[in-house]
Design a protein around this motif. Structure first.
Motif, mmCIF file in Angstrom:
data_model
loop_
_atom_site.group_PDB
_atom_site.id
_atom_site.type_symbol
_atom_site.label_atom_id
_atom_site.label_comp_id
_atom_site.label_asym_id
_atom_site.label_seq_id
_atom_site.Cartn_x
_atom_site.Cartn_y
_atom_site.Cartn_z
ATOM 1 N N GLU A 57 -60.548 -24.256 47.788
ATOM 2 C CA GLU A 57 -61.541 -24.413 48.623
ATOM 3 C C GLU A 57 -62.814 -24.163 48.301
ATOM 4 O OE1 GLU A 57 -62.501 -25.609 52.545
ATOM 5 O OE2 GLU A 57 -61.025 -26.086 51.397
ATOM 6 N N LYS A 58 -63.975 -24.845 48.587
ATOM 7 C CA LYS A 58 -65.334 -24.647 48.473
ATOM 8 C C LYS A 58 -65.811 -23.446 49.414
ATOM 9 C CE LYS A 58 -66.158 -28.542 51.803
ATOM 10 N NZ LYS A 58 -64.917 -29.155 51.786
ATOM 11 N N GLY A 82 -70.738 -35.629 48.551
ATOM 12 C CA GLY A 82 -69.612 -34.638 48.801
ATOM 13 C C GLY A 82 -68.590 -35.195 49.589
ATOM 14 N N GLN A 127 -67.019 -30.872 45.224
ATOM 15 C CA GLN A 127 -67.929 -30.338 46.195
ATOM 16 C C GLN A 127 -68.585 -29.318 45.856
ATOM 17 O OE1 GLN A 127 -65.065 -30.712 49.388
ATOM 18 N NE2 GLN A 127 -65.710 -32.739 49.894
ATOM 19 N N VAL A 128 -68.489 -28.488 44.757
ATOM 20 C CA VAL A 128 -69.034 -27.178 44.615
ATOM 21 C C VAL A 128 -69.910 -27.587 42.944
ATOM 22 C CG1 VAL A 128 -67.935 -25.685 45.850
ATOM 23 C CG2 VAL A 128 -67.137 -26.297 43.403
ATOM 24 N N ASN A 188 -62.357 -30.787 45.950
ATOM 25 C CA ASN A 188 -62.990 -29.504 46.379
ATOM 26 C C ASN A 188 -63.821 -29.190 45.346
ATOM 27 O OD1 ASN A 188 -61.751 -29.437 48.875
ATOM 28 N ND2 ASN A 188 -60.243 -27.939 48.248
ATOM 29 N N ASP A 210 -63.608 -20.809 44.030
ATOM 30 C CA ASP A 210 -63.989 -22.338 44.312
ATOM 31 C C ASP A 210 -64.348 -22.960 43.029
ATOM 32 O OD1 ASP A 210 -66.414 -20.942 43.825
ATOM 33 O OD2 ASP A 210 -67.323 -21.906 45.623
ATOM 34 N N THR A 211 -64.499 -22.132 41.926
ATOM 35 C CA THR A 211 -64.767 -22.632 40.356
ATOM 36 C C THR A 211 -63.800 -22.348 39.509
ATOM 37 O OG1 THR A 211 -65.873 -20.677 39.756
ATOM 38 C CG2 THR A 211 -67.262 -22.325 40.648
#
Length: 280
Positions: free
Chosen positions: A148-149, A212, A182-183, A179, A154-155
């Motif tokens: 999740e961002k 995004g 989006q990052v 997701n 998140d990476t």
């Protein structure tokens, strides 16, 4: 169709409708055999009573639909919050997983306060996830971490850090292409080789890098086609769960609604057919 790669199709039922009877009707019409349970009748799974769970289990049984995973909100909270309530909520979610005969429980790796770097919360995140893994090992369920961002994981590099540092067979990866987009991550290019040994569960979602916004599978920058091809070639087998997040102005009460959810399912089916993957 014999000899084809086969994945099991599921989907987040509450993206379709709050009523699980509608959820299963739509999923069955789209060829899915399973549902991913996040909420039913407007109540999140972590807050369902025993009676709610029994009612849901009976409904699913009557329709011949099984549960691929419990899409819990565990870990979608501030990292420095008191850990005891979240651990208690996990116990409740695991009980729901047993009642609904689900092997997998989705979870997250915590938000951090504004201005705090990820490195500063790493040890706390890992300690809390280790405690969650202890519960999962004891209860014979598998936790799947979603990227999740804005959470710690998140990476791709931090997701890898989580699964390798916790070091539990009960903590695996739920891969979400959108997701990552989006990052600012190119999912396949930047993350697939790194995380492939740990990918247990596929959440089917795509997004545009420019803004995004979520779009049907294969219509965004999530490198979904490349990811699916690589999974096929690697012999991966498992659940592919539709979580499209396609807004429908006609159904502002849910994330997608039946029409847009169907659009997402058909887009994904087109990709898998092109790649020689059968959905069952």
């Amino acid at each position: 169709m014999s000899g084809m790669t086969r994945w099991t199709l599921s989907g987040f039922g509450d993206e379709i409708d709050a009523d699980p009877a509608v959820q299963v009707q739509v999923l069955l019409a789209l060829g899915a055999s399973h549902v991913e349970v996040r909420s039913a009748w407007g109540t999140n799974v972590v807050d369902m009573s025993d009676e709610d769970l029994a009612r849901l289990a009976g409904l699913l049984d009557r329709h011949g639909v099984r549960v691929s995973a419990i899409a819990s909100p565990i870990g979608k909270c501030q990292v420095y919050d008191d850990p005891a309530p979240e651990l208690a909520r996990l116990e409740r979610v695991v009980a729901a997983a047993h009642r609904l005969e689900a092997r997998y429980v989705r979870l997250f790796s915590f938000y951090r306060p504004d201005g705090v770097e990820a490195a500063a919360v790493r040890d706390t995140v890992l300690a809390r996830l280790r405690a969650f893994a202890d519960v999962a090992e004891r209860e014979s369920v598998v936790l799947v971490h979603e990227n999740e961002k804005a959470i710690y994981g998140d990476t791709p590099s931090r997701v890898l850090d989580i699964v390798e540092s916790v070091g539990s067979s009960a903590l695996r990866v739920a891969w979400d292409n959108a997701n990552f987009v989006q990052v600012g991550v190119r999912p396949f290019t930047d993350g697939y080789a790194l995380l492939r040994p740990h990918i247990e569960y596929l959440q089917v979602k795509d997004a545009r890098a420019a803004d995004g916004v979520e779009v049907p599978a294969g219509h965004g920058d999530g490198e979904l086609r490349e990811t699916l091809r690589a999974l096929r070639d690697d012999g991966w087998e498992g659940f592919a769960s539709l979580e499209p997040h396609l807004a429908d102005p006609a159904r502002p009460d849910v994330l997608s609604g039946p029409r847009r959810f169907g659009e997402a399912a058909r887009a994904f089916a087109g990709l898998t057919a092109e790649l020689g993957v059968e959905l069952a």
